[in-house]
Enzyme design. Structure first.
Site, mmCIF file in Angstrom:
data_model
loop_
_atom_site.group_PDB
_atom_site.id
_atom_site.type_symbol
_atom_site.label_atom_id
_atom_site.label_comp_id
_atom_site.label_asym_id
_atom_site.label_seq_id
_atom_site.Cartn_x
_atom_site.Cartn_y
_atom_site.Cartn_z
ATOM 1 C CD1 TRP A 105 -5.650 1.180 0.418
ATOM 2 C CD2 TRP A 105 -6.863 2.814 -0.373
ATOM 3 N NE1 TRP A 105 -4.961 2.017 0.225
ATOM 4 C CE2 TRP A 105 -5.480 3.092 -0.612
ATOM 5 C CE3 TRP A 105 -7.618 3.677 -0.767
ATOM 6 C CZ2 TRP A 105 -4.869 4.184 -1.021
ATOM 7 C CZ3 TRP A 105 -6.989 4.930 -1.642
ATOM 8 C CH2 TRP A 105 -5.602 5.032 -1.381
ATOM 9 C CG ASP A 172 -9.441 -2.407 -3.595
ATOM 10 O OD1 ASP A 172 -8.828 -2.815 -4.306
ATOM 11 O OD2 ASP A 172 -9.814 -1.530 -2.810
ATOM 12 C CE LYS A 196 -1.541 1.144 -4.758
ATOM 13 N NZ LYS A 196 -2.719 1.275 -4.397
HETATM 14 C C1 LIG Z 1 -3.937 2.008 -3.942
HETATM 15 C C2 LIG Z 1 -5.249 1.462 -3.636
HETATM 16 C C3 LIG Z 1 -6.620 2.056 -3.962
HETATM 17 C C4 LIG Z 1 -6.603 3.204 -4.840
HETATM 18 O O1 LIG Z 1 -6.524 3.090 -5.969
HETATM 19 P P1 LIG Z 1 -6.642 4.260 -7.228
HETATM 20 O O2 LIG Z 1 -6.491 3.670 -8.465
HETATM 21 O O3 LIG Z 1 -5.811 5.481 -6.901
HETATM 22 O O4 LIG Z 1 -7.981 4.895 -6.747
HETATM 23 C C5 LIG Z 1 -7.662 1.172 -3.638
HETATM 24 N N1 LIG Z 1 -7.463 0.255 -2.690
HETATM 25 C C6 LIG Z 1 -6.294 -0.379 -2.598
HETATM 26 C C7 LIG Z 1 -6.105 -1.750 -1.854
HETATM 27 C C8 LIG Z 1 -5.269 0.345 -2.834
HETATM 28 O O5 LIG Z 1 -3.917 -0.438 -2.572
#
Ligand SMILES: *Cc1c(COP(=O)(O)O)cnc(C)c1O
Length: 360
Positions: A105, A172, A196
């Site tokens: 990511w 993030d 998540k």
């Molecule tokens: C799942 C995830 C993403 C991607 O998220 P989307 O909503 O599918 O774009 C980005 N960063 C992390 C840390 C993730 O776990």
């Protein structure tokens, strides 16, 4: 859904939600707060939805201690859209931003940011396939911000402490948002896909320092300009109304559980239970450096390759789903987000013990 068919759901994302949230969300689909209307059918400008959106924002602020100097936005496009929106809005063409590379990511965030300014990658854990968190890196000099991924969903690593740097952090937090207390005012920006830990797929939470916006003179499409969404209260266009509703219900659940300190305590207890078994069981081992282990995504490998299929089979037989590891790591991954009950973690530990007796 009959309770006896309910699985122990260890999916990495979209992921488990509290049963009470699923129940209330289903009710809202049929008849929202006895309005005789479905959450799916009402205008995003109706008083019913307005109060949902306002409560969602108020709960974010209350739960995470986010003050008025920050905007709280509910956007679409996933966390992946923030990989480009953040530098597009915040980084000038001739400026530098610092990034930490702790996995897939982060790598994607770095790739997108390179379209908008100078990107300096301060540290990377790629040399060992991302099984640790880089601790020492040079301080970013003149960087507009430092971007990091707090929890690395695929590898099962997590920053236990946020780096102490002068540059504002952009984080993030897609896979560990609201899993532990945060000092919101340490950050210039926090973003997270909901799917998540705080809701279903379709909405992305963005918390961004207001006085930071408009700092570049780049011409931006309205939809990709944070200012647009701040000025319109995330209602410039139709927002992802249903995901925002379920997110709001999930935040109510977090509050009702006692907030982030209480949630963290439960998360630590669940993770301890599972890591202890990984460390003691002759059939499994954990690839991640112990001090960097994630409380959210627990990766473990079989000590012999041929254990993989029978272990997954044994899991399946007792209603445990979602424990197959990510293709880039292999083995197993149990995602034990906020809504994962301790008894489901115990069910997984029980299977591991049974497996250990049979094959160990
Ligand atoms: C799942 C995830 C993403 C991607 O998220 P989307 O909503 O599918 O774009 C980005 N960063 C992390 C840390 C993730 O776990």
């Amino acid at each position: 859904m009959h309770s006896s068919t309910k699985q122990h759901n260890f999916s990495a994302g979209p992921a488990i939600l509290p049963p009470s949230v699923l129940k209330e969300a289903s009710q809202g689909v049929r008849n929202l707060n006895n309005s005789g209307l479905s959450i799916l059918e009402i205008s995003h400008r109706s008083p019913e939805f307005d109060s949902i959106a306002k409560e969602a924002e108020a709960l974010v602020r209350e739960i995470a201690g986010v003050d008025d100097s920050y905007a709280v936005l509910f956007l679409s496009g996933g966390a992946s859209s923030q990989f480009f929106m953040a530098p597009m809005n915040l980084l000038g063409e001739n400026e530098t931003a610092a990034y930490l590379d702790t996995g897939v990511w982060s790598t994607k965030a770095i790739k997108e940011a390179k379209n908008f300014g100078n990107i300096e990658v301060l540290a990377s854990s790629k040399d060992r396939n991302y099984v640790y968190i880089p601790k020492r890196f040079k301080k970013p000099k003149d960087a507009v911000y430092l971007h990091m991924t707090s929890n690395n969903t695929i590898y099962g690593t997590q920053f236990q402490k946020f780096p102490d740097v002068e540059a504002p952090l952009i984080c993030d937090m897609s896979s560990d948002i609201f899993s532990r207390p945060i000092e919101a005012n340490k950050f210039g920006m926090i973003y997270s896909g909901a799917q998540k830990n705080i809701g279903p797929a379709g909405v992305t939470l963005v918390i961004v320092k207001k006085d930071w916006l408009g700092r570049t003179d780049r011409n931006l499409p309205s939809m990709l300009n944070y200012m647009t969404h701040v000025e319109k209260g995330s209602m410039f266009n139709t927002p992802p109304a249903f995901p925002i509703y379920v997110l709001m219900l999930t935040l109510r659940w977090i509050k009702q559980k006692g907030g982030l300190a209480a949630i963290e305590k439960m998360n630590k207890s669940k993770a301890r239970l599972l890591y202890k078994e990984i460390d003691n069981n002759p059939c499994f081992h954990g690839p991640v450096d112990k001090k960097d282990r994630s409380l959210m995504n627990v990766c473990f490998l079989p000590t012999k390759k041929e254990f993989t299929a029978p272990f997954l089979e044994m899991c399946k037989n007792v209603g445990i789903s979602g424990v197959k590891g990510h293709r880039s790591v292999g083995g197993f991954r149990a995602s034990i987000y906020n809504a994962m009950p301790r008894r489901s973690v115990q069910a997984l530990v029980n299977v591991m013990q049974e497996f250990g007796k049979k094959y160990g």
